[in-house]
Write a protein that holds these residues in place. Sequence first.
Motif, short mmCIF file in Angstrom:
data_model
loop_
_atom_site.label_atom_id
_atom_site.label_comp_id
_atom_site.label_asym_id
_atom_site.label_seq_id
_atom_site.Cartn_x
_atom_site.Cartn_y
_atom_site.Cartn_z
N TYR A 6 30.42 -18.30 -12.43
CA TYR A 6 29.95 -17.22 -13.29
C TYR A 6 28.48 -16.93 -13.03
O TYR A 6 28.06 -15.77 -12.98
CB TYR A 6 30.15 -17.57 -14.77
N GLU A 21 30.32 -2.96 -16.26
CA GLU A 21 31.66 -3.30 -16.74
C GLU A 21 32.11 -4.64 -16.18
O GLU A 21 32.65 -5.48 -16.92
CB GLU A 21 32.66 -2.20 -16.37
N ARG A 24 30.12 -7.42 -17.89
CA ARG A 24 30.61 -7.73 -19.24
C ARG A 24 31.91 -8.52 -19.19
O ARG A 24 32.12 -9.42 -20.00
CB ARG A 24 30.77 -6.44 -20.04
N GLU A 25 32.76 -8.23 -18.22
CA GLU A 25 34.02 -8.97 -18.07
C GLU A 25 33.75 -10.42 -17.68
O GLU A 25 34.33 -11.35 -18.25
CB GLU A 25 34.92 -8.29 -17.03
N PHE A 27 30.99 -12.06 -18.15
CA PHE A 27 30.30 -12.65 -19.30
C PHE A 27 31.31 -13.09 -20.36
O PHE A 27 31.23 -14.20 -20.88
CB PHE A 27 29.30 -11.64 -19.87
N SER A 28 32.26 -12.22 -20.66
CA SER A 28 33.27 -12.54 -21.66
C SER A 28 34.07 -13.77 -21.25
O SER A 28 34.32 -14.67 -22.07
CB SER A 28 34.20 -11.34 -21.85
N ARG A 29 34.46 -13.82 -20.00
CA ARG A 29 35.22 -14.97 -19.52
C ARG A 29 34.39 -16.25 -19.59
O ARG A 29 34.89 -17.31 -19.96
CB ARG A 29 35.72 -14.74 -18.10
N GLN A 31 31.93 -16.88 -21.66
CA GLN A 31 31.74 -17.26 -23.07
C GLN A 31 32.97 -17.96 -23.63
O GLN A 31 32.86 -18.73 -24.58
CB GLN A 31 31.40 -16.03 -23.91
N ASN A 32 34.13 -17.72 -23.05
CA ASN A 32 35.36 -18.35 -23.51
C ASN A 32 35.53 -19.78 -23.01
O ASN A 32 36.46 -20.46 -23.43
CB ASN A 32 36.57 -17.51 -23.11
N LYS A 41 24.82 -19.76 -22.03
CA LYS A 41 25.25 -18.58 -22.78
C LYS A 41 24.09 -17.61 -22.93
O LYS A 41 24.24 -16.40 -22.76
CB LYS A 41 25.80 -18.98 -24.15
N ALA A 62 28.18 -7.70 -27.22
CA ALA A 62 28.54 -9.09 -26.95
C ALA A 62 27.33 -9.92 -26.56
O ALA A 62 27.11 -11.02 -27.11
CB ALA A 62 29.61 -9.16 -25.86
#
Length: 158
Positions: A6, A21, A24-25, A27-29, A31-32, A41, A62
């Motif tokens: 990441y 975009e 953000r994808e 980043f979202s992954r 954060q999970n 983070k 986010a």
Amino acid sequence: GLREIYAQVLSHLVVSAPAPELAREVFSRAQNQLTLEPEWKVYFALWVEMIEARAGEEPGPAAREVLESHSESTAWWGRLARFGTGALPYEELLGEASNLGERTEAHFYEGARRLGAGDLAGARELFRRVLETKMVNFYEFIMALELVDQGRDENAAR
């Protein structure tokens, strides 16, 4: 073990043609991931906001939520989160830096803020300060090196 993947993707997006975009994808992954440390983070949130700013977009919710949720920490990354939310000015962030690595990061993130605000000369000056630290093992050093080189290329083309 995925943190490094990441980090490499997001740090590349900071210096390449902005792809908010995708950032953000990723980043979202990231954060999970239950094992992602809070400091990463924060770093990732700052990088995503930088990517968004370079693309001419407003910061997404986010990354902003991550920065706000970590801004109360007394750790260095909590100070970076406060800086990222605008609650801690650069001069204070720099004054709270306790070592060369933290000063390197303070310079980089202020450079990122200035770059997003359209102050290219101010951003380049701060990225040069990052390079003067010779903290070559920091992502911020590598990103600053790339961004300063891009500035040289732009000036040569003029």
